[in-house]
Design a protein around this motif. Structure first.
Motif, PDB file in Angstrom:
ATOM      1  N   PRO A 213      13.930 -12.192  38.599  1.00  0.00           N
ATOM      2  CA  PRO A 213      13.274 -11.536  39.732  1.00  0.00           C
ATOM      3  C   PRO A 213      12.153 -12.401  40.292  1.00  0.00           C
ATOM      4  O   PRO A 213      11.263 -12.813  39.547  1.00  0.00           O
ATOM      5  CB  PRO A 213      12.728 -10.242  39.130  1.00  0.00           C
TER       6      PRO A 213
ATOM      7  N   ILE B 133      13.089  -6.492  40.101  1.00  0.00           N
ATOM      8  CA  ILE B 133      13.623  -6.522  38.732  1.00  0.00           C
ATOM      9  C   ILE B 133      15.010  -5.867  38.676  1.00  0.00           C
ATOM     10  O   ILE B 133      15.969  -6.453  38.168  1.00  0.00           O
ATOM     11  CB  ILE B 133      12.640  -5.833  37.750  1.00  0.00           C
TER      12      ILE B 133
ATOM     13  N   THR C 251      18.305  -7.609  39.803  1.00  0.00           N
ATOM     14  CA  THR C 251      19.000  -8.577  38.938  1.00  0.00           C
ATOM     15  C   THR C 251      20.145  -7.898  38.155  1.00  0.00           C
ATOM     16  O   THR C 251      21.119  -8.552  37.831  1.00  0.00           O
ATOM     17  CB  THR C 251      18.035  -9.204  37.901  1.00  0.00           C
ATOM     18  N   PHE C 252      20.007  -6.584  37.876  1.00  0.00           N
ATOM     19  CA  PHE C 252      20.991  -5.904  37.026  1.00  0.00           C
ATOM     20  C   PHE C 252      22.410  -5.996  37.584  1.00  0.00           C
ATOM     21  O   PHE C 252      23.365  -6.197  36.848  1.00  0.00           O
ATOM     22  CB  PHE C 252      20.640  -4.416  36.834  1.00  0.00           C
TER      23      PHE C 252
ATOM     24  N   ILE D 168      13.020   0.360  40.201  1.00  0.00           N
ATOM     25  CA  ILE D 168      13.710   0.793  38.973  1.00  0.00           C
ATOM     26  C   ILE D 168      14.092   2.274  39.078  1.00  0.00           C
ATOM     27  O   ILE D 168      15.204   2.661  38.731  1.00  0.00           O
ATOM     28  CB  ILE D 168      12.819   0.534  37.734  1.00  0.00           C
TER      29      ILE D 168
ATOM     30  N   GLN E  10      15.611  -2.520  29.923  1.00  0.00           N
ATOM     31  CA  GLN E  10      16.292  -3.684  30.475  1.00  0.00           C
ATOM     32  C   GLN E  10      15.370  -4.395  31.472  1.00  0.00           C
ATOM     33  O   GLN E  10      15.283  -5.614  31.498  1.00  0.00           O
ATOM     34  CB  GLN E  10      17.553  -3.198  31.195  1.00  0.00           C
ATOM     35  N   ALA E  11      14.644  -3.568  32.261  1.00  0.00           N
ATOM     36  CA  ALA E  11      13.719  -4.124  33.250  1.00  0.00           C
ATOM     37  C   ALA E  11      12.641  -4.943  32.565  1.00  0.00           C
ATOM     38  O   ALA E  11      12.302  -6.038  32.996  1.00  0.00           O
ATOM     39  CB  ALA E  11      13.085  -3.001  34.054  1.00  0.00           C
TER      40      ALA E  11
ATOM     41  N   THR F 172      14.042  -8.165  31.454  1.00  0.00           N
ATOM     42  CA  THR F 172      14.255  -9.082  32.576  1.00  0.00           C
ATOM     43  C   THR F 172      12.943  -9.693  33.027  1.00  0.00           C
ATOM     44  O   THR F 172      12.848 -10.882  33.278  1.00  0.00           O
ATOM     45  CB  THR F 172      14.904  -8.331  33.765  1.00  0.00           C
ATOM     46  N   ALA F 173      11.922  -8.846  33.114  1.00  0.00           N
ATOM     47  CA  ALA F 173      10.617  -9.334  33.572  1.00  0.00           C
ATOM     48  C   ALA F 173      10.059 -10.365  32.614  1.00  0.00           C
ATOM     49  O   ALA F 173       9.351 -11.279  33.007  1.00  0.00           O
ATOM     50  CB  ALA F 173       9.652  -8.165  33.702  1.00  0.00           C
TER      51      ALA F 173
END
Lengths: 502, 179
Positions: free
Chosen positions: A83, A89, A92-93, A280, B78-79, B82-83
């Protein structure tokens, strides 16, 4: 209202303004797309350029940067699965898997178009909600402002990442830093240690640039020479053309985009929880409402549309409390507040009365920026992709020099550059200790508002504290603040036994 | 686990001491009693001391890693992951604190020298040394190209702001030659 907006639009499409907006959007997209560079940095670096501009031109440049940087995050999120900004964020998933499946163009196209739609919907909300809220806020007195400041502080401290104690502590330190200088009401000198430069306290911009930009440079230094070996390779963009999705797919995604935009706007209005959270939440909502939730995480278009519509919708949402009450929701709006104050503009309900033309020029500049963003990202994607490969060890020292220039420009004092450096070290220490920085910034900005209004409120009610509770609006906000803390403690205690047993 | 517990204790103690120091400084503010200029600083310092104590207690009773998190949804987890991806990349290597200290010293010298030797020279020296310090290991540093870039970038920033945005950055020894 329509007349004012039309006049604002006319001002925003003047050649000089258009050029500024174009530059702002381009620089914003660059900063948004390169991981490690942020919207705060982009605005901080461009602030000194606005010193000599008229307020409308300066603010147009700054909001264009805001729009560009928020949207730019999707480029790295989809192409590199990193990201570019926290607000991308969730992109990206599914953006990453879509890229791997060879649907990168479709993901980028949908991301760009729904970023645009999200921005436009949020501007509509801003244009309609902000003036109405400003009219209500005109009747607010010290009691109400104190309660709103406390509510905002509580919300950001309890909802920020990490533990609640750290979040509240961060907010208190920010508040404490704001007490340096001459005290409100009785003008007593506090914590100045005989330094004349500290009489007016720390500049909001010096604090922000230090905490966010300088701390980032120090983080790069921490990775050392070995860290510079991590190179980001720009993906091949051969054959990339158009937005890559059909009209049928576009119409299918509209309800999802609209729902996500509403989430983005509402979250954006709340102080403290900006686009970093709304993307999110919109993703979670899209998954729960989807007919094919099992496809989420494997590369579905819905998973890109939701976060991108939501994060850009936060732009208009965050501008509502900023312009009507002078309350910034996050670091980006905090630096925008700094920009406004630097031009001698005090955000708040009176702004809509005394400088309505400026307010509507800002609204119009946001609209034009969204359109420019759509065009620039459509035609210039290949160029932005190439920029992803610029090494950070070259870029960040240059950014540091530009930050120093910006700090010097505040009052032509070397002292301000030292301040920036000092707050940079503090920001780095916060990162190392795991203390969130956002509550610090909000505490720093809202602290004086809370203190001034508390003391004025007490004077008005002849020293009677109950005035803050008996006033309906003030009482409601203070109750909400208390509820927010109780709810956080309760949910923390509920999770603890569950974790212990697992 | 033990490492994060120690970190939690150190952070908690720092929070506590910060609050205590702030309380002592706040006590030196001249006041009239009641809600005066020292009222909020005192309240804030008490808050900091309490939070520091709570954090110390929490860290003492359980490892920091097991502290309650606000949100536990899988997507949020998951966030978070990722971060932290980027940091994780760099995090695989031990933090290079020497590089941090040297960078801070370089920035300090840059600010210190800006007035006496002027922005162009100070920024050129800073950029040259800082980029060299952070250049990828295992590869030769292109010294000449780096020096040229440092000077060109510094001069470009100086002239852009001086003549483009009317910001009079310190010119140092160049002052007599500039209009």
């Amino acid at each position: 209202m329509v007349d004012l907006f039309a006049a604002g639009l006319l001002a925003a499409i003047q050649p000089q303004m258009l050029l500024l907006i174009f530059l702002g959007v381009v620089v914003g997209i660059i900063f948004g797309s390169i991981p490690g560079l942020t919207a705060v940095m982009a605005i901080a670096l461009c602030l000194p350029m606005t010193y000599g501009m008229a307020p409308a031109a300066g603010m147009s440049l700054l909001v264009a940067l805001f729009v560009g940087a928020t949207s730019g995050g999707l480029i790295a999120a989809i192409l590199l699965k990193i990201p570019g900004t926290p607000s991308s964020i969730a992109t990206t998933f599914d953006g990453g898997p879509m890229m791997e499946k060879g649907e990168g163009v479709k993901a980028l196209g949908a991301g760009i178009v729904f970023s645009f739609i999200g921005t436009i919907l949020s501007i509509i909300a801003l244009v309609f909600v902000a003036p109405a809220l400003a009219r209500v806020a005109l009747s607010f007195g010290p009691h109400e402002y104190f309660a709103i400041a406390i509510f905002s502080l509580t919300l950001i401290a309890t909802l920020s990442s990490g533990s609640m104690t750290m979040g509240i502590f961060s907010g208190l330190v920010g508040f404490a830093v704001s007490t340096v200088g001459i005290a409100p009401v009785d003008a007593t000198r506090r914590f100045t240690f005989g330094m004349v430069e500290l009489n007016s306290g720390f500049s909001i911009l010096a604090v922000l640039v230090g905490m966010f930009a300088i701390a980032e440079v120090i983080k790069v230094a921490e990775a050392g020479r070995a860290g510079s070996n991590i190179r980001i390779t720009a993906p091949v963009m051969k054959g990339v053309k158009g937005f890559g999705f059909s009209m049928k797919e576009f119409f299918e995604q509209l309800p999802n985009g609209f729902r996500s935009a509403v989430i983005g706007i509402v979250i954006g209005i709340l102080p403290g929880i900006g686009a970093g959270t709304s993307n999110i939440l919109a993703y979670i909502a899209a998954r729960s409402r989807s007919r094919t939730p099992e496809e989420f995480g494997k590369g579905t278009l819905e998973g890109v549309v939701a976060p991108e519509a939501a994060n850009n919708a936060g732009i208009g949402g965050a501008m509502i409390p900023l312009l009507t009450l002078g309350i910034p929701g996050d670091a980006v709006t905090a630096i925008l507040l700094g920009g406004l104050m630097m031009h001698g503009i005090q955000p708040g309900p009176m702004l809509f009365v005394t400088q309505a033309d400026l307010v509507y020029t800002i609204f119009a500049a946001l609209t034009v920026s969204a359109i420019v963003m759509l065009i620039v990202e459509f035609y210039g994607l290949r160029i932005f992709v190439k920029l992803l490969a610029i090494p950070r060890h070259i870029l960040l020292p240059m950014i540091l020099v530009l930050c120093a220039v910006g700090a010097f420009g505040l009052a032509s004092r070397i002292f301000d550059i030292w301040t920036v450096l000092g707050f940079g070290i503090l920001g780095y220490a916060f990162v190392k200790a795991g203390i969130p920085t956002a509550p610090f910034i909000i505490g720093f900005i809202l602290g004086p508002m809370a203190e001034t209004n508390f003391r004025r409120g007490l004077q008005l009610s002849q020293g009677d504290y109950t005035g803050f509770l008996t006033n309906p609006i003030s009482g409601a906000f203070l109750a909400l603040a208390a509820l927010s803390i109780i709810w956080q403690i309760w949910s923390g205690m509920r999770k603890r036994p569950a974790r212990t047993s697992s | 686990m033990a490492k994060s517990r120690t970190k939690g204790l150190v952070v908690g103690a720092t929070m506590f001491v910060t609050g205590l120091l702030y309380f002592l400084l706040a006590s030196r503010i001249p006041g009239s009693g009641g809600v005066d200029a020292s009222f909020f600083p005192h309240m804030l310092s008490i808050g900091m001391i309490l939070l520091g104590a709570i954090h110390l207690l929490q860290s003492w009773r359980q490892p920091v890693a097991a502290m309650p998190q606000e949100m536990s949804d899988d997507i949020v987890e998951q966030a978070r992951a990722t971060a932290e991806d980027e940091d994780a990349l760099a995090g695989e290597m031990a933090p290079d604190y020497l590089s941090v200290v040297l960078s801070l010293l370089l920035i300090g010298f840059f600010v210190l020298l800006m007035r006496p030797i002027g922005f162009i020279f100070a920024a050129s020296i800073y950029l040259f040394l800082q980029i060299a310090l952070l250049s990828p290991s295992g590869k030769p540093i292109p010294w000449f190209r780096l020096a040229l870039m440092a000077v060109v970038v510094s001069a470009a920033i100086f002239f852009l702001f001086r003549y483009g945005f009317s910001l009079m950055l310190p010119a140092g020894p160049l002052t007599p030659f500039l209009s």
